[in-house]
Design an enzyme around this catalytic site. Structure first.
Site, PDB file in Angstrom:
ATOM      1  N   CYS A 113       0.811  -1.224   0.000  1.00 31.59           N
ATOM      2  CA  CYS A 113       0.000   0.000   0.000  1.00 31.59           C
ATOM      3  C   CYS A 113       0.843   1.273   0.000  1.00 31.59           C
ATOM      4  O   CYS A 113       0.350   2.352  -0.323  1.00 31.59           O
ATOM      5  CB  CYS A 113      -0.947   0.011   1.187  1.00 31.59           C
ATOM      6  SG  CYS A 113      -2.074  -1.380   1.140  1.00 31.59           S
ATOM      7  N   HIS A 246      -3.493   7.259   2.017  1.00 23.97           N
ATOM      8  CA  HIS A 246      -3.849   5.925   1.557  1.00 23.97           C
ATOM      9  C   HIS A 246      -5.202   5.564   2.161  1.00 23.97           C
ATOM     10  O   HIS A 246      -5.472   5.867   3.322  1.00 23.97           O
ATOM     11  CB  HIS A 246      -2.778   4.915   1.988  1.00 23.97           C
ATOM     12  CG  HIS A 246      -3.198   3.497   1.789  1.00 23.97           C
ATOM     13  ND1 HIS A 246      -3.675   3.033   0.580  1.00 23.97           N
ATOM     14  CD2 HIS A 246      -3.250   2.434   2.635  1.00 23.97           C
ATOM     15  CE1 HIS A 246      -3.992   1.761   0.692  1.00 23.97           C
ATOM     16  NE2 HIS A 246      -3.747   1.369   1.931  1.00 23.97           N
ATOM     17  N   ASN A 276      -9.984  -0.315  -0.476  1.00 19.30           N
ATOM     18  CA  ASN A 276      -8.521  -0.195  -0.419  1.00 19.30           C
ATOM     19  C   ASN A 276      -7.942  -0.742  -1.728  1.00 19.30           C
ATOM     20  O   ASN A 276      -7.967  -1.946  -1.964  1.00 19.30           O
ATOM     21  CB  ASN A 276      -8.005  -0.991   0.799  1.00 19.30           C
ATOM     22  CG  ASN A 276      -6.499  -0.945   0.933  1.00 19.30           C
ATOM     23  OD1 ASN A 276      -5.792  -0.496   0.028  1.00 19.30           O
ATOM     24  ND2 ASN A 276      -5.999  -1.419   2.052  1.00 19.30           N
TER      25      ASN A 276
HETATM   26  N1  ACO Z   1     -18.272  -8.773   9.021  1.00 23.11           N
HETATM   27  C1  ACO Z   1     -18.734  -8.988  10.285  1.00 23.11           C
HETATM   28  N2  ACO Z   1     -17.922  -9.275  11.319  1.00 23.11           N
HETATM   29  C2  ACO Z   1     -16.606  -9.343  11.069  1.00 23.11           C
HETATM   30  C3  ACO Z   1     -16.071  -9.137   9.788  1.00 23.11           C
HETATM   31  C4  ACO Z   1     -16.976  -8.842   8.752  1.00 23.11           C
HETATM   32  N3  ACO Z   1     -16.549  -8.613   7.486  1.00 23.11           N
HETATM   33  N4  ACO Z   1     -14.736  -9.265   9.853  1.00 23.11           N
HETATM   34  C5  ACO Z   1     -14.435  -9.544  11.136  1.00 23.11           C
HETATM   35  N5  ACO Z   1     -15.567  -9.607  11.859  1.00 23.11           N
HETATM   36  C6  ACO Z   1     -15.696  -9.870  13.302  1.00 23.11           C
HETATM   37  C7  ACO Z   1     -14.498 -10.585  13.866  1.00 23.11           C
HETATM   38  O1  ACO Z   1     -14.613 -11.975  13.689  1.00 23.11           O
HETATM   39  C8  ACO Z   1     -14.594 -10.182  15.334  1.00 23.11           C
HETATM   40  O2  ACO Z   1     -15.577 -10.994  15.946  1.00 23.11           O
HETATM   41  P1  ACO Z   1     -15.369 -11.536  17.468  1.00 23.11           P
HETATM   42  O3  ACO Z   1     -15.306 -10.266  18.295  1.00 23.11           O
HETATM   43  O4  ACO Z   1     -16.577 -12.354  17.693  1.00 23.11           O
HETATM   44  O5  ACO Z   1     -14.073 -12.275  17.462  1.00 23.11           O
HETATM   45  C9  ACO Z   1     -15.133  -8.760  15.292  1.00 23.11           C
HETATM   46  O6  ACO Z   1     -15.745  -8.627  13.989  1.00 23.11           O
HETATM   47  C10 ACO Z   1     -14.075  -7.712  15.454  1.00 23.11           C
HETATM   48  O7  ACO Z   1     -12.964  -8.019  14.601  1.00 23.11           O
HETATM   49  P2  ACO Z   1     -11.698  -7.089  14.521  1.00 23.11           P
HETATM   50  O8  ACO Z   1     -10.713  -7.697  13.558  1.00 23.11           O
HETATM   51  O9  ACO Z   1     -11.234  -6.789  15.903  1.00 23.11           O
HETATM   52  O10 ACO Z   1     -12.359  -5.773  13.866  1.00 23.11           O
HETATM   53  P3  ACO Z   1     -11.733  -4.363  13.690  1.00 23.11           P
HETATM   54  O11 ACO Z   1     -12.541  -3.361  14.362  1.00 23.11           O
HETATM   55  O12 ACO Z   1     -10.234  -4.367  13.977  1.00 23.11           O
HETATM   56  O13 ACO Z   1     -11.911  -4.124  12.113  1.00 23.11           O
HETATM   57  C11 ACO Z   1     -10.535  -4.194  10.130  1.00 23.11           C
HETATM   58  C12 ACO Z   1     -11.278  -4.992  11.205  1.00 23.11           C
HETATM   59  C13 ACO Z   1     -11.572  -3.365   9.383  1.00 23.11           C
HETATM   60  C14 ACO Z   1      -9.841  -5.136   9.206  1.00 23.11           C
HETATM   61  C15 ACO Z   1      -9.525  -3.229  10.819  1.00 23.11           C
HETATM   62  O14 ACO Z   1      -8.788  -3.949  11.763  1.00 23.11           O
HETATM   63  C16 ACO Z   1      -8.544  -2.592   9.856  1.00 23.11           C
HETATM   64  O15 ACO Z   1      -8.894  -1.752   9.054  1.00 23.11           O
HETATM   65  N6  ACO Z   1      -7.261  -2.907   9.977  1.00 23.11           N
HETATM   66  C17 ACO Z   1      -6.176  -2.220   9.227  1.00 23.11           C
HETATM   67  C18 ACO Z   1      -6.136  -2.571   7.775  1.00 23.11           C
HETATM   68  C19 ACO Z   1      -4.968  -1.851   7.141  1.00 23.11           C
HETATM   69  O16 ACO Z   1      -4.725  -0.679   7.376  1.00 23.11           O
HETATM   70  N7  ACO Z   1      -4.165  -2.537   6.363  1.00 23.11           N
HETATM   71  C20 ACO Z   1      -2.958  -1.904   5.828  1.00 23.11           C
HETATM   72  C21 ACO Z   1      -3.043  -1.675   4.405  1.00 23.11           C
HETATM   73  S1  ACO Z   1      -3.482  -3.140   3.489  1.00 23.11           S
HETATM   74  C22 ACO Z   1      -2.083  -3.676   2.611  1.00 23.11           C
HETATM   75  O17 ACO Z   1      -0.982  -3.214   2.792  1.00 23.11           O
HETATM   76  C23 ACO Z   1      -2.282  -4.846   1.681  1.00 23.11           C
END
Ligand code: ACO
Length: 319
Positions: A113, A246, A276
């Site tokens: 990214c 980004h 993204n």
């Molecule tokens: N729909 C519904 N529930 C979901 C989903 C979904 N799509 N995905 C995960 N959940 C659930 C999980 O299982 C978890 O359930 P549990 O509490 O029963 O275990 C709950 O939702 C919370 O999951 P988290 O992973 O803690 O959710 P979070 O608030 O962290 O959001 C996300 C997840 C959106 C992926 C976030 O962590 C994020 O944006 N992370 C950073 C991504 C990023 O910046 N990446 C860098 C660039 S990408 C690259 O370089 C290729």
């Protein structure tokens, strides 16, 4: 002093749109969860047979048109991508041939990214040292090809697209400073489950991410790079005109804007419609805001990104 100035921007999104409601039919998720946690409502996906180079070509043609440059003017091509058409030749070489750009240097940069910021930094160094006078710098991705469409924690995030800029040598600022970092010790938190020399067990590689941990590191790291960029240029909080971030997560973008002392009206946000798009997201956002008239000549922009590696970086420039 020679600066690199953005002479023109372009972008391209594939036609097909996948909405959150479409995803509800594919995995156990909801539109509400995706919007609340990420800010994404829709993303564009490449059609079968449509490649990263196809998207890059459209974006590059628009940037060349906007900059009023001819193929013969371009003397450097850099494509930032994690999803190249082939292992080799590089997507930059494929693109160079498509656009009939002669025999200028052409190569890919892979920093996930953060790829576009890395590519911009490299092109800027070429121009500042006299190695190039007119560079085509592209961020282009078909992330949909490495998404595991059964993994709800990642498949909701990514989209396909391309953005491009033409950088020209100029006596007037331009790119003022760039700041690049990487820390490979975090490789396991955001990765693919295989590749070429280390192939995955069952066919194509897929994205694997510990989203929550990535989120925490991303917010802290982007906060630090905002401080680093402002300090390097003797700038105060709130003194840049636009943040062009980004587009990974609206919550990460909001945190970075707060750190920069900017209201959200001064932040270019495209994540709702595009998801993204990895290395393509910054040039896509930049082109959107240039074309709709928000970003104007003479304004100061801060570009920043964080991604797999981990890699992160920023560029401060006068548009
Ligand atoms: N729909 C519904 N529930 C979901 C989903 C979904 N799509 N995905 C995960 N959940 C659930 C999980 O299982 C978890 O359930 P549990 O509490 O029963 O275990 C709950 O939702 C919370 O999951 P988290 O992973 O803690 O959710 P979070 O608030 O962290 O959001 C996300 C997840 C959106 C992926 C976030 O962590 C994020 O944006 N992370 C950073 C991504 C990023 O910046 N990446 C860098 C660039 S990408 C690259 O370089 C290729």
């Amino acid at each position: 002093m020679t600066y690199s100035r953005i002479a023109g921007t372009g972008s391209h999104l594939p036609e097909k749109v996948l909405t959150n409601h479409d995803l509800e039919r594919m995995v156990d998720t909801s539109d509400q969860w995706i919007v609340e946690r990420t800010g994404i409502r829709r993303r564009h996906l490449a059609a079968a047979g449509q490649t990263t180079c196809d998207l890059a070509e459209q974006a590059a043609r628009r940037a060349m048109e906007a900059a009023a440059v001819r193929p013969a003017d371009i003397d450097l091509v850099i494509v930032a991508t994690t999803t190249p058409d082939r292992v080799f030749p590089s997507t930059a070489c494929l693109l160079q041939a498509r656009l009939e750009l002669g025999d200028c240097p052409a190569f890919d940069v892979q920093a996930v990214c953060t790829g576009f910021v890395y590519a911009l930094d490299v092109a800027n160094r070429f121009i500042q040292t006299g190695g190039a006078r007119c560079a085509l710098v592209v961020g282009a991705e078909t992330m949909s090809r490495i998404v595991d469409w059964s993994d709800r924690s990642t498949c909701i995030l990514f989209g396909d697209g391309a953005g491009a800029v033409i950088l020209r040598a100029s006596d007037e600022p331009g790119i003022v400073s760039t700041h690049l970092h990487a820390d490979g010790r975090y490789q396991h938190l955001l990765t693919t489950d295989g590749g070429v020399s280390d192939p995955p067990p069952g066919g194509n590689p897929h994205i694997r991410m510990s989203g929550n941990e990535v989120f925490r590191v991303a917010v802290n790291t982007l906060g630090a790079i905002v401080d680093e960029t402002l300090a390097a240029n003797g700038l105060e909080q709130g003194s840049v005109d636009w943040l062009v971030p980004h587009q990974a997560n609206i919550r990460i973008i909001r945190a970075t804007a707060r750190k920069l002392g900017l209201p959200m009206e001064r932040v270019i946000v495209t994540i709702e419609e595009q998801g993204n798009t990895s290395a393509a997201s910054i040039p896509l956002a930049l082109d959107t805001a240039v074309r709709d008239g928000r970003i104007r000549r003479g304004e100061t922009l801060l570009l920043e990104a964080f991604g797999g590696g981990f890699t992160w970086g920023s560029a401060l420039l006068v548009y």
